[in-house]
Design a protein around this motif. Structure first.
Motif, mmCIF file in Angstrom:
data_model
loop_
_atom_site.group_PDB
_atom_site.id
_atom_site.type_symbol
_atom_site.label_atom_id
_atom_site.label_comp_id
_atom_site.label_asym_id
_atom_site.label_seq_id
_atom_site.Cartn_x
_atom_site.Cartn_y
_atom_site.Cartn_z
ATOM 1 N N PRO A 6 -49.221 28.607 -11.092
ATOM 2 C CA PRO A 6 -49.557 28.550 -12.515
ATOM 3 C C PRO A 6 -48.673 27.522 -13.222
ATOM 4 N N ILE A 7 -49.288 26.774 -14.138
ATOM 5 C CA ILE A 7 -48.565 25.685 -14.807
ATOM 6 C C ILE A 7 -48.403 26.004 -16.298
ATOM 7 N N ALA A 8 -47.143 26.111 -16.728
ATOM 8 C CA ALA A 8 -46.869 26.281 -18.153
ATOM 9 C C ALA A 8 -47.039 24.922 -18.805
ATOM 10 N N ALA A 9 -47.861 24.854 -19.863
ATOM 11 C CA ALA A 9 -48.105 23.557 -20.498
ATOM 12 C C ALA A 9 -48.274 23.687 -22.004
ATOM 13 N N PRO A 10 -47.187 23.504 -22.735
ATOM 14 C CA PRO A 10 -47.309 23.368 -24.181
ATOM 15 C C PRO A 10 -47.852 21.986 -24.501
ATOM 16 N N SER A 11 -48.235 21.758 -25.733
ATOM 17 C CA SER A 11 -48.635 20.414 -26.128
ATOM 18 C C SER A 11 -47.457 19.461 -25.873
ATOM 19 N N ALA A 12 -47.782 18.219 -25.428
ATOM 20 C CA ALA A 12 -46.752 17.289 -24.944
ATOM 21 C C ALA A 12 -46.149 16.450 -26.071
ATOM 22 N N ASN A 13 -45.735 17.139 -27.136
ATOM 23 C CA ASN A 13 -45.076 16.476 -28.267
ATOM 24 C C ASN A 13 -43.677 17.055 -28.421
ATOM 25 N N ARG A 14 -42.788 16.343 -29.147
ATOM 26 C CA ARG A 14 -41.544 16.964 -29.581
ATOM 27 C C ARG A 14 -41.909 18.095 -30.531
ATOM 28 N N GLY A 39 -42.525 20.335 -33.532
ATOM 29 C CA GLY A 39 -42.618 19.987 -34.938
ATOM 30 C C GLY A 39 -43.406 18.721 -35.224
ATOM 31 N N ARG A 40 -43.822 18.018 -34.187
ATOM 32 C CA ARG A 40 -44.617 16.791 -34.348
ATOM 33 C C ARG A 40 -46.094 17.118 -34.131
ATOM 34 N N PRO A 41 -46.998 16.272 -34.620
ATOM 35 C CA PRO A 41 -48.416 16.527 -34.339
ATOM 36 C C PRO A 41 -48.668 16.498 -32.828
ATOM 37 N N SER A 42 -49.583 17.321 -32.361
ATOM 38 C CA SER A 42 -49.898 17.334 -30.930
ATOM 39 C C SER A 42 -50.441 15.981 -30.499
ATOM 40 N N PRO A 43 -50.182 15.580 -29.239
ATOM 41 C CA PRO A 43 -50.627 14.273 -28.748
ATOM 42 C C PRO A 43 -52.071 14.306 -28.261
ATOM 43 N N THR A 44 -52.867 13.371 -28.693
ATOM 44 C CA THR A 44 -54.245 13.274 -28.211
ATOM 45 C C THR A 44 -54.469 12.011 -27.387
ATOM 46 N N THR A 45 -53.406 11.215 -27.203
ATOM 47 C CA THR A 45 -53.462 10.068 -26.283
ATOM 48 C C THR A 45 -52.137 10.000 -25.518
ATOM 49 N N ALA A 46 -52.150 9.254 -24.416
ATOM 50 C CA ALA A 46 -50.922 9.071 -23.629
ATOM 51 C C ALA A 46 -49.862 8.339 -24.452
ATOM 52 N N GLU A 47 -50.291 7.442 -25.347
ATOM 53 C CA GLU A 47 -49.346 6.707 -26.208
ATOM 54 C C GLU A 47 -48.547 7.679 -27.080
ATOM 55 N N HIS A 48 -49.230 8.721 -27.589
ATOM 56 C CA HIS A 48 -48.525 9.715 -28.406
ATOM 57 C C HIS A 48 -47.442 10.416 -27.583
ATOM 58 N N VAL A 49 -47.760 10.686 -26.308
ATOM 59 C CA VAL A 49 -46.785 11.369 -25.439
ATOM 60 C C VAL A 49 -45.572 10.468 -25.233
ATOM 61 N N VAL A 50 -45.823 9.186 -24.959
ATOM 62 C CA VAL A 50 -44.718 8.236 -24.773
ATOM 63 C C VAL A 50 -43.850 8.200 -26.026
ATOM 64 N N ALA A 51 -44.500 8.130 -27.193
ATOM 65 C CA ALA A 51 -43.760 8.009 -28.457
ATOM 66 C C ALA A 51 -42.792 9.186 -28.645
ATOM 67 N N ASP A 52 -43.204 10.375 -28.224
ATOM 68 C CA ASP A 52 -42.371 11.566 -28.458
ATOM 69 C C ASP A 52 -41.403 11.872 -27.313
ATOM 70 N N LEU A 53 -41.809 11.625 -26.064
ATOM 71 C CA LEU A 53 -41.082 12.221 -24.934
ATOM 72 C C LEU A 53 -40.526 11.221 -23.937
ATOM 73 N N ASP A 54 -40.623 9.933 -24.231
ATOM 74 C CA ASP A 54 -40.082 8.915 -23.330
ATOM 75 C C ASP A 54 -38.625 9.244 -23.003
ATOM 76 N N GLY A 55 -38.286 9.220 -21.713
ATOM 77 C CA GLY A 55 -36.904 9.491 -21.312
ATOM 78 C C GLY A 55 -36.640 10.957 -20.988
ATOM 79 N N HIS A 56 -37.601 11.846 -21.315
ATOM 80 C CA HIS A 56 -37.379 13.276 -21.084
ATOM 81 C C HIS A 56 -38.292 13.870 -20.032
ATOM 82 N N ILE A 57 -39.294 13.087 -19.560
ATOM 83 C CA ILE A 57 -40.256 13.658 -18.620
ATOM 84 C C ILE A 57 -40.457 12.702 -17.445
#
Ligand code: TXA
Ligand code: MG
Length: 325
Positions: free
Chosen positions: A138-146, A148-166
């Motif tokens: 089973p995979i725990a998966a919250p939305s891939a944003n920091r 308090g930030r809007p949820s990511p709907t593109t890979a670019e949004h994920v990079v903007a929030d989580l670069d360096g942490h994943i």
């Protein structure tokens, strides 16, 4: 992080097997679902889950949604699958519905935020399904944003929030629904909506929660936290009045972005999205809010949609963004 492209219609299975292996060995992998991008970790691996909370900056008492590929896995994660849960899973999975039940004793408490219940869903996205099948845990998966930030709907949004942490992002293009799943408590005889989404109150045959209900705030831990907060003001205006309001803001010397059913006339207004109905606003909303921030506007003017169907979920997220509490 490493970013790999995947075509939702013809996903490269060897790539997804590799990504699944990464999660099995403790890694954090962002992947597309039909709602928003999720940040996946092995839900049974306490160290991986701890890294996940840290990467998001998420409060430890806010539980994660567990993603599975097969309905049969629901029984392993829960104490008891209620008849209601069984029928909801039958009808809406795979799909944007998260079902809350009493948690199995064996689940790490960290994953479920120290609570006694667990939230589970099967997403309706070919990349997610192939990844979850290959993971076989089973995979725990919250939305891939920091947090308090809007949820990511593109890979670019994920990079903007989580670069360096994943560790890895699977870029499968934009998410079709664009808002997070409906969360329902299915422990009783009828579903109780804790978070509105694309599986609507109408589809579930229940009354929707009252707008921004206090009840839902206490029932679903995550809804207590500041959410969907962009770094600029959000002004919600009546349907059809967006262009006029945006023109006024521009005339007053403010830099303004607009999300509406028609464009503004003042050329200084930055058009962030033109939508046709609540569903099209749902799919464009987070991208528009992030684009407004990136452009550095003072205010994003957004036209309201009727409080029915997916419009309830849209208005719920919009109000949270506008609160900026
Ligand atoms: O569409 C979605 O649900 C996305 C994609 C990635 O699947 N995931 C998502 O996860 O939105 P997250 O963690 O950002 O939001 C999960 C919400 C939070 O508000 C959380 O508090 C609530 O679900 N939740 C999780 N477990 C719960 C539980 N046991 N009881 C009540 N609410 C729960
Ligand atoms: Mg979230």
């Amino acid at each position: 992080p490493r970013i790999v492209r995947a075509d939702p219609d013809r996903p490269d299975l060897s790539l997804l097997v590799e990504a699944a292996q990464l999660m099995r060995s403790g890694g954090l992998v962002a992947f597309p679902t039909e709602t928003v991008y999720g940040l996946g970790a092995n839900a049974l691996d306490v160290d991986a889950v701890a890294r996940l909370f840290a990467a998001k900056g998420r409060p430890a008492d806010n539980p994660l949604i567990i993603h599975i590929a097969d309905r049969a896995q629901l029984a392993d994660l829960t104490l008891r699958v209620s008849p209601l849960a069984r029928s909801l899973a039958e009808r809406f999975w795979p799909g944007p519905l998260t079902i809350v039940l009493d948690a199995a004793e064996a689940l790490p408490r960290l994953t479920i935020g120290g609570h006694s219940t667990v939230a589970v869903r099967i997403p309706d996205h070919p990349i997610a399904i192939a990844l979850l099948s290959a993971a076989a845990v089973p995979i725990a998966a919250p939305s891939a944003n920091r947090s308090g930030r809007p949820s990511p709907t593109t890979a670019e949004h994920v990079v903007a929030d989580l670069d360096g942490h994943i560790d890895l992002i699977i870029d499968g293009g934009p998410c079709p629904v664009g808002l997070e799943s409906t969360v329902v408590d299915a422990r009783g005889a009828s579903p109780v909506i804790l978070r509105p989404g694309a599986v609507t109150a109408e589809l579930l045959g229940v009354a929707g929660p009252p707008p921004a209900a206090d009840a839902s705030r206490s029932a679903s831990p995550g809804t207590r936290y500041r959410h969907y907060a962009p770094r600029c003001q959000v002004a919600i205006v009546a349907p059809g009045t967006g262009p006029a309001r945006a023109d006024l803001e521009a005339a007053a010397g403010r830099s303004v972005g607009l999300v509406a059913t028609a464009p503004a006339t003042d050329p200084r207004v930055r058009m962030l999205a033109v939508f046709t109905d609540a569903a099209s606003l749902a799919s464009d909303l987070y991208e528009a809010l992030r684009a407004g921030e990136t452009a550095g506007v003072d205010v994003v003017v957004v036209e309201a949609v009727p409080e029915a169907g997916i419009g309830r979920a849209v208005m719920d997220r919009l109000r949270r963004a506008a609160e900026g509490e």
